[in-house]
Design an enzyme around this catalytic site. Sequence first.
Site, short mmCIF file in Angstrom:
data_model
loop_
_atom_site.label_atom_id
_atom_site.label_comp_id
_atom_site.label_asym_id
_atom_site.label_seq_id
_atom_site.Cartn_x
_atom_site.Cartn_y
_atom_site.Cartn_z
CB SER A 231 -0.89 -0.05 1.15
OG SER A 231 -2.01 0.81 1.09
CG ASP A 297 -6.48 -3.81 -3.38
OD1 ASP A 297 -7.18 -2.94 -2.90
OD2 ASP A 297 -5.06 -3.61 -3.23
CG HIS A 334 -5.78 -2.52 0.65
ND1 HIS A 334 -5.00 -2.22 -0.47
CD2 HIS A 334 -5.14 -1.55 1.60
CE1 HIS A 334 -4.04 -1.17 -0.39
NE2 HIS A 334 -4.25 -1.02 1.04
#
Length: 414
Positions: A231, A297, A334
Site C-alpha cells: 500500500s 483491490d 487490500h
Amino acid sequence: MKSHHSHHNTNIAKKWKTLSGQNNWDGLLDPLDLDLRKYIIHYGEMAQSTYDTFDNSKISKYAGSSRFSKNNFFSKVGLDTGRHPYKYRVTKFLYATAGMDVPDAFIFKSISREAWSKESNFIGYVAVAEDETVGLMGRRDIVIAWRGTVLSIEWVNDLSFIQVSGSDIFGHGVGGGDPKVHQGWYSIYTSDDPRSRFTKTSARNQVIPEIKRLVEQYKDEEISITTTGHSLGAALATLSALDIVVNNVYKPKDCPEKSCLVTSIIFASPKVGDSTFKNIFTRYNNLKLLKVRNFLDIVPNYPLLGYSDIGEQLLIDTTKSPYVKTPGNFLNWHNMEGHLHGVSGTQGSRGGFEVVVNRDIALANKNMDNLKDEYLIPVSWWIWKNKGMVQQLDGSWVLKDYESDADEDEFDLR
C-alpha cells in the site's frame, strides 16, 4: 524436511538474479514459478512484519513505535523458524513524519496524546542477511521494508491527487522533463520535523546513509538491494529504490550492465508518479519492480489520472481461494496477509487455487476476518499477550507493551 530446504536454497543461490528480475521475470509469472512464489512470500513477510510490530494502541505511551527491539525483531514477528531458512538482522529502524499540508488520513500523527513522539511514527526498517545466509542466497541481501497505513484505508476516498516535482531527488527525464510524483508519498519520504528526535532527518535521510554504510561494509561481496512494502509502503519502496539507483548509492564502479540489482517487490501499490517519472525509472537496467495485485483491490487504480504504471505485475485473485469468505470486502481484498495467501495458491491462467507452498492459512486471519469459520481460526488473532498487561510480584498488573533492548538506548537512532 532438511534436504528439501537445502535443495531449494541451492536453487535460490543459483537463480537469485533471475528471481530478482534481471530478465523482468520473463516466463516466471504465469504459471508462477515455485521458487519465485517462495521468494515473493519471503519479501512480503518482511513487509508484513512492519505492521506486526507497529504499536497502534491509543492508550500506549509507545503508540506509533515498534513494539519489538532490533535485536530479536525477526524472532518476535515469527520469521525466525525452520520455515524461514534466511536469517537477517535489523540494522536500523526508520521513522517518518509528513509535511503539514498532507491530509491527516494518511499520516499517522501519533495516535496517543502522550505518545513517545507526537511528530513521528515507525515507518519501516533496514535489514541485512546474516553471514550464514549469504551462501544460501547467493549474495549479501540488504532489505528496506516500508510500512503502509495501519489505521484506515479510507484515505483512498479522500486521496488528493496533487503532484509535486521529484527532480530534486530523481533528476530530469528525456528532454529535461520534470518528474512529478504524488505529494503524499513524497512528503512522507522527504519531510523532516525539527521538533522530533526521530525525524530531525527525513525517512530518506535515514535510509540512504544506512544503505551507503552497508554497501561500503560489504563492498567486497556480491550485494543485492531489495525494497518491499504494501500500500503506502509499496509507494515508499518504489521511491527509495529509484533514489538508490539514480543517486549511485549502489552502483559500484566495476558494475556490469544489469548487475548490482536493486529490486522492488511490492504489494497493493497505488500509482506513484507521472510518465516522466516512469521514463526515468525504466532508464536503469539494474532497477526492477514487481508488483503483486489482487484482482478486486481498488488501491492500485489510484490515483486515477495523470499517473503511469511501472514495472511488471503479478495478478492474484483471492476470491478463488476455497479458504476465504466470499466475496469478501474492500479491506479483505487490500489486506497484506490476504495477498500472501493469494501468492501461495494462485494458479494464474490455469485457473483454480492450490496452496503449493508450506505456508499456514491461519496467517490470513492474522489481523482480518478472511477465513471461512469452518477453519476455526480466530479473527484478528495477532495481539500482544494480555494486551501488554504483565502481572507483578505483588499481584498487581502493569502495562508493558514495549520491549527495549537492554544494551541499547530506548530508541536507538544509529
